[in-house]
Design a protein around this motif. Structure first.
Motif, PDB file in Angstrom:
ATOM      1  N   UNK A 181       0.836  -1.204   0.000  1.00  0.00           N
ATOM      2  CA  UNK A 181       0.000   0.000   0.000  1.00  0.00           C
ATOM      3  C   UNK A 181       0.871   1.254   0.000  1.00  0.00           C
ATOM      4  N   UNK A 182       0.310   2.321  -0.519  1.00  0.00           N
ATOM      5  CA  UNK A 182       0.898   3.665  -0.447  1.00  0.00           C
ATOM      6  C   UNK A 182      -0.243   4.657  -0.289  1.00  0.00           C
ATOM      7  N   UNK A 183      -0.226   5.445   0.775  1.00  0.00           N
ATOM      8  CA  UNK A 183      -1.205   6.529   0.916  1.00  0.00           C
ATOM      9  C   UNK A 183      -0.731   7.503   1.978  1.00  0.00           C
ATOM     10  N   UNK A 184      -1.030   8.795   1.779  1.00  0.00           N
ATOM     11  CA  UNK A 184      -0.576   9.813   2.712  1.00  0.00           C
ATOM     12  C   UNK A 184       0.925   9.736   2.909  1.00  0.00           C
ATOM     13  N   UNK A 185       1.369   9.889   4.133  1.00  0.00           N
ATOM     14  CA  UNK A 185       2.799   9.764   4.411  1.00  0.00           C
ATOM     15  C   UNK A 185       3.176   8.363   4.816  1.00  0.00           C
ATOM     16  N   UNK A 186       2.297   7.389   4.561  1.00  0.00           N
ATOM     17  CA  UNK A 186       2.522   6.008   5.012  1.00  0.00           C
ATOM     18  C   UNK A 186       2.774   5.110   3.809  1.00  0.00           C
ATOM     19  N   UNK A 187       3.927   4.429   3.801  1.00  0.00           N
ATOM     20  CA  UNK A 187       4.257   3.573   2.662  1.00  0.00           C
ATOM     21  C   UNK A 187       4.435   2.117   3.064  1.00  0.00           C
ATOM     22  N   UNK A 188       3.886   1.725   4.226  1.00  0.00           N
ATOM     23  CA  UNK A 188       3.986   0.328   4.635  1.00  0.00           C
ATOM     24  C   UNK A 188       2.645  -0.150   5.173  1.00  0.00           C
ATOM     25  N   UNK A 194      -5.293   2.619  15.950  1.00  0.00           N
ATOM     26  CA  UNK A 194      -5.346   3.771  16.850  1.00  0.00           C
ATOM     27  C   UNK A 194      -6.432   4.769  16.420  1.00  0.00           C
ATOM     28  N   UNK A 195      -7.156   4.459  15.335  1.00  0.00           N
ATOM     29  CA  UNK A 195      -8.175   5.348  14.784  1.00  0.00           C
ATOM     30  C   UNK A 195      -7.592   6.723  14.476  1.00  0.00           C
ATOM     31  N   UNK A 196      -6.366   6.723  13.945  1.00  0.00           N
ATOM     32  CA  UNK A 196      -5.689   7.959  13.583  1.00  0.00           C
ATOM     33  C   UNK A 196      -5.619   8.100  12.061  1.00  0.00           C
ATOM     34  N   UNK A 197      -5.510   9.328  11.584  1.00  0.00           N
ATOM     35  CA  UNK A 197      -5.435   9.604  10.156  1.00  0.00           C
ATOM     36  C   UNK A 197      -3.984   9.684   9.688  1.00  0.00           C
ATOM     37  N   UNK A 198      -3.758   9.289   8.430  1.00  0.00           N
ATOM     38  CA  UNK A 198      -2.433   9.456   7.854  1.00  0.00           C
ATOM     39  C   UNK A 198      -2.145  10.941   7.686  1.00  0.00           C
ATOM     40  N   UNK A 199      -0.875  11.283   7.686  1.00  0.00           N
ATOM     41  CA  UNK A 199      -0.475  12.666   7.447  1.00  0.00           C
ATOM     42  C   UNK A 199       0.742  12.662   6.535  1.00  0.00           C
ATOM     43  N   UNK A 200       1.024  13.801   5.943  1.00  0.00           N
ATOM     44  CA  UNK A 200       2.172  13.889   5.046  1.00  0.00           C
ATOM     45  C   UNK A 200       1.810  13.507   3.630  1.00  0.00           C
ATOM     46  N   UNK A 201       2.828  13.333   2.807  1.00  0.00           N
ATOM     47  CA  UNK A 201       2.611  13.032   1.396  1.00  0.00           C
ATOM     48  C   UNK A 201       3.479  11.852   0.976  1.00  0.00           C
ATOM     49  N   UNK A 202       3.149  11.293  -0.155  1.00  0.00           N
ATOM     50  CA  UNK A 202       3.883  10.154  -0.681  1.00  0.00           C
ATOM     51  C   UNK A 202       5.188  10.611  -1.332  1.00  0.00           C
ATOM     52  N   UNK A 203       6.125   9.678  -1.572  1.00  0.00           N
ATOM     53  CA  UNK A 203       7.415  10.044  -2.164  1.00  0.00           C
ATOM     54  C   UNK A 203       7.270  10.731  -3.517  1.00  0.00           C
ATOM     55  N   UNK A 204       8.262  11.509  -3.866  1.00  0.00           N
ATOM     56  CA  UNK A 204       8.307  12.140  -5.183  1.00  0.00           C
ATOM     57  C   UNK A 204       8.400  11.071  -6.262  1.00  0.00           C
ATOM     58  N   UNK A 235     -11.485   6.866   7.451  1.00  0.00           N
ATOM     59  CA  UNK A 235     -11.133   7.753   8.565  1.00  0.00           C
ATOM     60  C   UNK A 235      -9.612   7.829   8.709  1.00  0.00           C
ATOM     61  N   UNK A 236      -8.940   6.716   8.419  1.00  0.00           N
ATOM     62  CA  UNK A 236      -7.478   6.644   8.526  1.00  0.00           C
ATOM     63  C   UNK A 236      -6.792   6.994   7.215  1.00  0.00           C
ATOM     64  N   UNK A 237      -7.287   6.441   6.105  1.00  0.00           N
ATOM     65  CA  UNK A 237      -6.570   6.549   4.834  1.00  0.00           C
ATOM     66  C   UNK A 237      -6.946   7.756   4.005  1.00  0.00           C
ATOM     67  N   UNK A 238      -8.103   8.406   4.303  1.00  0.00           N
ATOM     68  CA  UNK A 238      -8.671   9.317   3.328  1.00  0.00           C
ATOM     69  C   UNK A 238      -9.277   8.507   2.199  1.00  0.00           C
ATOM     70  N   UNK A 239      -9.822   9.191   1.207  1.00  0.00           N
ATOM     71  CA  UNK A 239     -10.451   8.489   0.080  1.00  0.00           C
ATOM     72  C   UNK A 239      -9.493   8.497  -1.109  1.00  0.00           C
ATOM     73  N   UNK A 240      -8.825   7.374  -1.315  1.00  0.00           N
ATOM     74  CA  UNK A 240      -7.853   7.252  -2.403  1.00  0.00           C
ATOM     75  C   UNK A 240      -8.503   6.806  -3.707  1.00  0.00           C
ATOM     76  N   UNK A 241      -9.778   7.153  -3.876  1.00  0.00           N
ATOM     77  CA  UNK A 241     -10.526   6.923  -5.117  1.00  0.00           C
ATOM     78  C   UNK A 241     -10.466   5.454  -5.533  1.00  0.00           C
ATOM     79  N   UNK A 242      -9.963   5.137  -6.718  1.00  0.00           N
ATOM     80  CA  UNK A 242      -9.946   3.745  -7.172  1.00  0.00           C
ATOM     81  C   UNK A 242      -9.149   2.840  -6.249  1.00  0.00           C
TER      82      UNK A 242
END
Length: 400
Positions: free
Chosen positions: A17-24, A34-44, A328-335
């Motif tokens: 998976x890859x979403x937000x600032x989380x790549x694992x 933890x019912x927490x949301x991802x933050x940050x952005x994915x790699x360039x 709630x955690x990932x946001x909506x990554x569409x497809x």
């Protein structure tokens, strides 16, 4: 497709998976627990190309959503222990091809984002521009890169795309048409123009803190993301000694045939599919294996979160399973959302661990605020996927 007999079992053997600032996957599952949301952005994009193992000549012709897709496929492929051979994308070198290994892929708006980027760039369009814009942009690069010589399909069912990809990929294996499938979806960050167009339909939140199922929810929060699952028949996985992470044990897919943009506020088709899933969950191998986890589609829209929860309560009554609302955690990554959520379900089943019960649930839903964790480990989860255009998907995944 009903739930499967022993002779048609479908295993998940790799995830990424890859979403937000989380790549694992493990990191994302920890946030979910933890019912927490991802933050940050994915790699360039150059970092994504490195993750995918691409040479500069190949990465230079790809769009952002193609790079996202190849990055997650590379990690899922490696985690499944599949062969290390890779093809170049423009015909150089010796080619390898694996017959019986297919690909089901999708992107909701990735081609439009790529087109906007190309049209804004100065100079002439590239000979590869069309290959970045087409509906098969993800499938084309995946099949060429990994030598997937079986059937390939490119889907777009709006927000239901990821769940539909999983349903079709697994069904192709269960039917005996393919031995294994790469299921992958990716969407790049939407442009201001596209986000504005999405907002015209009233589905996008203006509040960055808005979370699905909360009393103050006001719409979805679109993010970029990608996810990949490697699926194999039981016999294919056994022959190569692959260890299954979880099992796809069946699913259903239908269309409401009602409205171009909005889901049915009564959720009658979803109720039908969930009822079928509930009935058939007990049929496998003649033993009862009840559904104990429901992963809601829950995008954060006030009306349709409520309709979905009401439907689940009608179907399960006093035997309500554990619920999760992963956007709630990932946001909506569409497809990609459906495959992101499927990968998180696989991780939970593999670990024998429940995600967090959503906090701050709208009291009008009539759901418990803080239920006790079940004493047993999760055994069978049902994923719900819905999309504009009326597509409704239910997938069942179980522990192995």
């Amino acid at each position: 497709m009903s739930f499967l007999s022993d002779s048609h079992r479908v295993f998940v053997t790799g995830c990424s998976v890859l979403t937000g600032g989380c790549d694992s996957l493990d990191g994302l599952f920890e946030l979910l627990c933890a019912d927490r949301s991802v933050s940050g952005s994915l790699p360039a994009s150059n970092a994504l190309a490195e993750i995918a193992g691409l040479e500069a000549g190949d990465s230079s012709i790809l769009s952002r959503h193609q790079l996202l897709a190849l990055a997650v496929v590379e990690r899922a492929w490696n985690s499944a222990g599949l062969p290390p051979k890779r093809n170049r994308l423009r015909g150089e070198g010796t080619k390898h091809r694996i017959s019986g290994f297919g690909c089901v892929s999708g992107s909701s708006l990735g081609g439009l984002v790529a087109m906007e980027e190309d049209l804004k760039a100065s100079g002439k369009l590239s000979p590869y521009s069309i290959s970045r814009w087409r509906g098969n942009a993800v499938s084309a690069v995946t099949t060429v890169r990994y030598g997937l010589g079986g059937a390939d399909f490119s889907l777009n069912a709006a927000s239901a795309t990821g769940a539909q990809i999983l349903y079709l990929a697994a069904s192709l294996i269960a039917s005996g048409m393919l031995d294994a499938v790469v299921a992958v979806a990716a969407d790049a960050a939407v442009s201001p123009v596209l986000k504005s167009a999405m907002g015209r339909g009233g589905s996008v939140t203006r509040n960055s803190d808005c979370r699905p199922l909360s009393a103050g929810r006001s719409g979805m929060s679109p993010v970029e993301g990608a996810a990949c699952l490697v699926l194999e028949s039981a016999s294919h996985a056994t022959r190569r000694g692959a260890a299954p992470l979880a099992e796809w044990s069946g699913g259903f897919c239908a269309n409401e045939s009602r409205h171009l943009m909005a889901p049915d506020p009564e959720a009658l088709v979803l109720e039908e599919l969930l009822t079928n899933a509930k009935k058939q969950a007990s049929l496998r191998e003649g033993a009862c294996r009840p559904i104990d986890w429901v992963s809601l589609h829950a995008t954060g829209t006030p009306r349709f979160d409520a309709a979905e929860v009401a439907c689940v309560r009608r179907v399960f009554g006093n035997s309500l399973p554990w619920i999760s609302a992963m956007k709630r955690t990932t946001g909506h990554a569409l497809a990609a959302s459906g495959l992101l959520e499927a990968a998180l379900i696989v991780e939970g089943l593999r670990l024998g661990k429940w995600p967090a019960w959503p906090a701050g649930i709208d009291p009008e839903f009539g759901l418990p605020e803080s239920p006790y964790f079940p004493s047993q480990q999760p055994s069978m989860a049902v994923q719900i996927g819905q999309g504009m255009g009326g597509t409704v998907v239910v997938n069942a995944l179980c522990r192995v």
